[in-house]
Scaffold this active site. Structure first.
Site, short mmCIF file in Angstrom:
data_model
loop_
_atom_site.label_atom_id
_atom_site.label_comp_id
_atom_site.label_asym_id
_atom_site.label_seq_id
_atom_site.Cartn_x
_atom_site.Cartn_y
_atom_site.Cartn_z
N GLY A 61 0.81 -1.22 0.00
CA GLY A 61 0.00 0.00 0.00
C GLY A 61 0.84 1.27 0.00
O GLY A 61 1.82 1.37 0.73
N GLU A 167 -10.50 -4.29 4.95
CA GLU A 167 -9.63 -4.53 6.11
C GLU A 167 -9.74 -3.50 7.22
O GLU A 167 -8.88 -3.40 8.09
CB GLU A 167 -8.17 -4.69 5.67
CG GLU A 167 -7.94 -6.01 4.98
CD GLU A 167 -6.50 -6.28 4.59
OE1 GLU A 167 -5.60 -5.57 5.05
OE2 GLU A 167 -6.30 -7.22 3.81
N TYR A 169 -9.62 -0.21 6.84
CA TYR A 169 -8.90 1.05 6.56
C TYR A 169 -9.92 2.15 6.24
O TYR A 169 -11.13 1.93 6.24
CB TYR A 169 -7.90 0.85 5.41
CG TYR A 169 -6.73 -0.03 5.80
CD1 TYR A 169 -5.85 0.38 6.79
CD2 TYR A 169 -6.52 -1.27 5.18
CE1 TYR A 169 -4.77 -0.43 7.16
CE2 TYR A 169 -5.45 -2.07 5.54
CZ TYR A 169 -4.57 -1.64 6.54
OH TYR A 169 -3.51 -2.44 6.90
N ARG A 217 -10.71 -3.04 -3.75
CA ARG A 217 -10.61 -4.11 -2.74
C ARG A 217 -11.76 -3.95 -1.76
O ARG A 217 -11.84 -2.94 -1.05
CB ARG A 217 -9.26 -3.98 -2.03
CG ARG A 217 -8.97 -5.02 -1.02
CD ARG A 217 -8.27 -6.23 -1.64
NE ARG A 217 -7.75 -7.06 -0.57
CZ ARG A 217 -6.51 -7.01 -0.14
NH1 ARG A 217 -5.63 -6.20 -0.70
NH2 ARG A 217 -6.12 -7.78 0.84
N HIS A 255 -8.76 -5.54 10.64
CA HIS A 255 -7.59 -5.90 11.46
C HIS A 255 -7.97 -6.07 12.93
O HIS A 255 -7.32 -6.80 13.65
CB HIS A 255 -6.49 -4.86 11.31
CG HIS A 255 -5.77 -4.95 10.00
ND1 HIS A 255 -5.34 -6.14 9.49
CD2 HIS A 255 -5.43 -4.01 9.09
CE1 HIS A 255 -4.75 -5.94 8.32
NE2 HIS A 255 -4.81 -4.65 8.05
N GLN A 342 5.15 -16.04 10.28
CA GLN A 342 6.30 -15.78 11.13
C GLN A 342 7.31 -14.82 10.52
O GLN A 342 7.93 -14.05 11.24
CB GLN A 342 6.99 -17.10 11.48
CG GLN A 342 6.27 -17.87 12.55
CD GLN A 342 6.88 -19.21 12.81
OE1 GLN A 342 6.24 -20.24 12.59
NE2 GLN A 342 8.11 -19.27 13.26
N GLN A 414 11.70 -32.05 13.99
CA GLN A 414 10.64 -31.55 14.87
C GLN A 414 9.42 -31.07 14.06
O GLN A 414 8.30 -31.06 14.55
CB GLN A 414 11.17 -30.37 15.69
CG GLN A 414 12.30 -30.72 16.62
CD GLN A 414 11.80 -31.22 17.96
OE1 GLN A 414 10.98 -30.59 18.59
NE2 GLN A 414 12.30 -32.37 18.38
#
Ligand code: FAD
Ligand code: NAP
Ligand code: SF4
Length: 679
Positions: A61, A167, A169, A217, A255, A342, A414
């Site tokens: 953005g 979202e 905004y 959007r 959000h 992550q 793992q």
């Protein structure tokens, strides 16, 4: 051309231009947008995705004014002085045969700065700044700002713009009654609340002319109380179409919403049915988004007929060649986004540059380069966890002859335990990706082989990636039969009773608590029943008359009674990922996991786990349980390192074998990749 993905790979004629296929690379802020000096890196990042075949790229953005900044001095496009750096990007994408649109994002009350503005002066629950309510003149000026940025984008060589209307905004703040309390021409009724969005599209179209892509959007469901109803959303879609939008791209959830929409536990394509409903209400092409990470999933959505496009954001970080591999019918070669957040979204929230856990080259295309080697070496890699796998595959990719030793009967280390946690089913895709790459790159894989120093002679380089083993804390009674390690519990090697205490509340303790309280694992591709169950668990209703589509969550009862403990005081789970931790904490609450902090582990015996609290060891009590599961961190497996040192063999030590503290797969894979680039 015969292909497994005929709809996904079909061109899309937009009248004045054609997209080469149905794949949009959705907008993601990488952190490279903000400074002019990073333009060449940003260009290389996008060019690699354009070369990979994506139909249309949407940038991160860019604010249309400083009031619209997400954070102070964040990316904006407000003057011609800024054009040269954009041309570096658009030229690079066009040179690869791609198309690129600039996203215009006005953060509104999500702006993390004192200049923020909104429809009304209502602070968001996730930012510390109260926005100023825009005056009528301010509204008009903001509409002008959008149109000016779109005009500048065209001058900079972009093929289009995406107007961020979702979202939560600014535009979304105007659309929802929750945040728009105005009584002037821009609020007070759904029609008036929509006017801001529709005027922006209309003015943008007037500014850029007919032959320029405008994506709008649109938030298909806000997932907040006081959000839009379905009728309002449909009306908005029709009005932005009429105002000149070329494509409606969709998103879901603000959000500040408490419904997860993108983390790995969200079922694949969880919201595609809502996109389809919306697509039937308009004639412009509509793009589905959220948790679409494999070509089969995308083709499934497109084949139902209503949706014209799919937007993939994070999967394009994970594998820039996603489309090319789909074209080749080789989706088993795709490095799949596991929706862990992550290295992408968590980095954004930590103000770090975005990259990818499974592809550490993302965003670092000019720096982390895997050049073919000039001298092929014999390389031994010991340990097929994430660290060893990334070292082996990337070394082989560069032309080295690699032998990979693994003590277990399968690869993954793992990570192969992690993939058995409900909600982490996607992790199996990473293991599938590495399995296929090892085959393609002719790595000599020796399973069921615990390598000793004597096996490692005759190699030019030895890489030790022997990883970690669960730490066994010294608690009296730790060898009681009721005690099991997390690995034994998750892999089903030892039985677990109905009442369980989990010692250690790090990432693994939380995962294990979810594992123990869930009844079953889902397949990565959920059934309709599983999807309905997930929605009910998180309080999502299909009743479009409910504003924001949210009702009270109705989780299924827990499979076991679990108590999760940690020694440090304070809330559990604070060390979890910024964008995923809240989902885990909510899931524990749903499953009525009892959380105890600041405990001392006194002993374990037939009665259960004896604990006390604080330095004074007060409030001693026993938690009556059948099983105690140890999740008390890990220790490096370094016996081979010591053996090699004694035999005077120099080795590269990576992943958990190097440092166990704060180890995760992100570090393990990056370390393996960087080592392979340097061999
Ligand atoms: P390991 O994964 O421990 O792999 C080491 C490998 O070496 C093993 O396969 C072992 O058998 C082999 N080996 C050891 N000695 C020898 C020998 N002498 N010869 C041959 N082979 C040998 N990380 C994240 O980033 N995100 C998550 O969401 C996440 N969730 C997790 C959930 C669970 C339940 C668990 C258990 C882990 C999770 N992790 C997660 C952690 C992540 O899996 C580890 O950080 C990562 O696997 C470490 O990689 P590694 O290659 O260093 O070591
Ligand atoms: P961890 O996050 O370091 O947590 C270890 C836990 O054990 C802590 O709660 C610690 O808390 C406790 N502990 C440590 N030493 C102990 C001892 N001697 N006796 C009793 N308790 C002890 O490690 P982990 O949970 O094993 O996870 C390993 C890595 O995998 C993490 O670094 C994490 O990044 C990664 N992982 C990530 C995710 C994710 O979603 N991103 C999920 C799972 C795992 P106290 O000291 O307060 O008791
Ligand atoms: Fe996907 Fe995780 Fe990579 Fe982000 S870091 S792109 S969520 S795999």
């Amino acid at each position: 051309m015969t292909t497994s993905f005929p709809r996904l790979l079909a061109p899309l004629d937009l009248g004045f231009t054609t997209l080469r296929n149905r794949v949009i690379m959705g907008s993601m802020h990488t952190g490279l947008e903000d400074k002019a000096k990073d333009a060449p890196r940003l260009a290389a990042y996008f060019a690699e995705r354009a070369r990979g075949g994506v139909g249309l790229i949407v940038t991160g953005g860019y604010a249309p004014s400083i009031r619209g900044w997400l954070t102070p001095f964040a990316s904006k496009l407000t003057s011609r002085r800024e054009l040269p750096r954009h041309r570096v990007v658009t030229d690079a994408v066009h040179a690869e045969g791609g198309k690129i649109a600039l996203q215009i994002l006005h953060a509104g009350r999500y702006g993390y700065h004192p200049l923020s503005v909104s429809a009304s002066a209502l602070k968001s629950p996730i930012t510390p700044f109260r926005p100023r309510a825009l005056s009528s003149r301010g509204v008009a000026r903001t509409i002008d700002d959008f149109a000016r940025t779109a005009r500048l984008a065209r001058e900079a060589g972009y093929d289009g713009v995406e107007i961020m209307g979702g979202e939560g905004y600014l535009i979304n703040q105007f659309l929802a009654e929750r945040t728009n309390k105005r009584t002037d021409a821009w609020g007070g009724s759904p029609e008036k609340r929509r006017r801001f969005a529709v005027e922006i599209v209309r003015r943008t179209r007037a500014a850029v002319g007919p032959d320029f892509i405008i994506l709008f959007r649109l938030s298909m469901a806000d997932f907040v109380e006081g959000g839009q109803t379905w009728d309002e959303i449909v009306a908005l879609a029709r009005e932005v179409e009429e105002a000149g939008a070329t494509i409606i791209s969709t998103d879901i959830g603000w959000h500040e919403a408490r419904v997860p929409t993108i983390v790995t536990s969200v079922p694949r394509a969880a919201f595609a049915d809502i996109t389809e409903r919306l697509a039937r209400e308009v004639t412009v092409p509509v793009a589905a988004a959220n948790r679409i990470n494999m070509p089969e999933v995308a083709e499934g959505i497109l084949s139902r007929g209503a949706t014209a496009l799919v937007a993939l954001a994070r999967p394009m970080l994970a594998d820039p060649d996603w489309v090319r591999k789909a074209e080749a019918g080789a989706s088993d070669e795709i490095n799949t986004c596991i929706a862990c957040n992550q290295a992408c979204l968590d980095h954004t929230f930590q103000r770090k540059e975005v990259t990818c856990l499974v592809n550490p080259r993302a965003g670092r295309e000019t720096e982390l380069v895997l050049l073919p080697t000039k001298r092929s070496k014999r390389v031994a890699v010991v340990g097929a966890g994430p660290a060893g796998l990334s070292a082996a595959v990337n070394a082989a990719r560069r032309g080295h002859a690699v032998t990979l030793f693994e003590a277990n009967d399968g690869i993954g280390g793992q990570f192969a335990i992690a993939r058995r946690i409900p909600g982490k089913e996607e992790f199996a895709e990473t293991i599938r990706y590495f399995t296929r790459q090892l085959e393609l790159l002719n790595v000599d894989v020796r399973l069921n082989t615990r390598a000793a120093a004597s096996d490692l002679t005759g190699f030019d380089d030895v890489v030790v990636a022997t990883g970690v083993t669960p730490r066994i804390p010294s608690i009296p009674g730790i060898d009681h039969p009721s005690v099991v390690t997390y690995a034994e519990a998750v892999l089903g090697r030892k039985p677990v009773g109905d009442r369980v205490a989990v010692i250690g509340a790090g990432g693994i303790g939380v995962d294990v608590s979810e594992f123990l309280t869930e009844h079953t694992m889902r397949d990565v591709n959920p059934t309709a029943e599983e999807l309905a169950e997930w929605r009910s668990e998180w309080g999502v209703t299909e009743d479009g008359s409910v504003p924001g589509f949210v009702v009270a969550p109705q989780p299924s009862p827990p499979a076991r009674e679990v108590t999760l403990l940690q020694r440090k005081p304070g809330r559990i789970g604070l060390g979890l990922g910024k964008t995923t931790g809240w989902v885990h904490r909510a899931a524990l609450k749903h499953k009525r996991v009892r959380e105890l902090s600041g405990v001392n582990y006194e002993r374990i015996d037939d009665e259960g786990l004896h604990i006390s609290f604080g330095e004074e060891r007060k409030d001693a009590q026993v938690i009556a349980v059948d099983t105690v599961v140890i999740c008390a961190g890990q220790e490096s497996v370094r016996d081979l390192v010591d053996e090699l040192a004694a035999a005077d063999v120099t080795a590269h030590v990576i992943g958990g074998a190097d440092v166990a503290a704060e180890l995760d797969a992100k570090r393990a894979i990056e370390q393996g990749t960087r080592l392979a680039a340097a061999l």
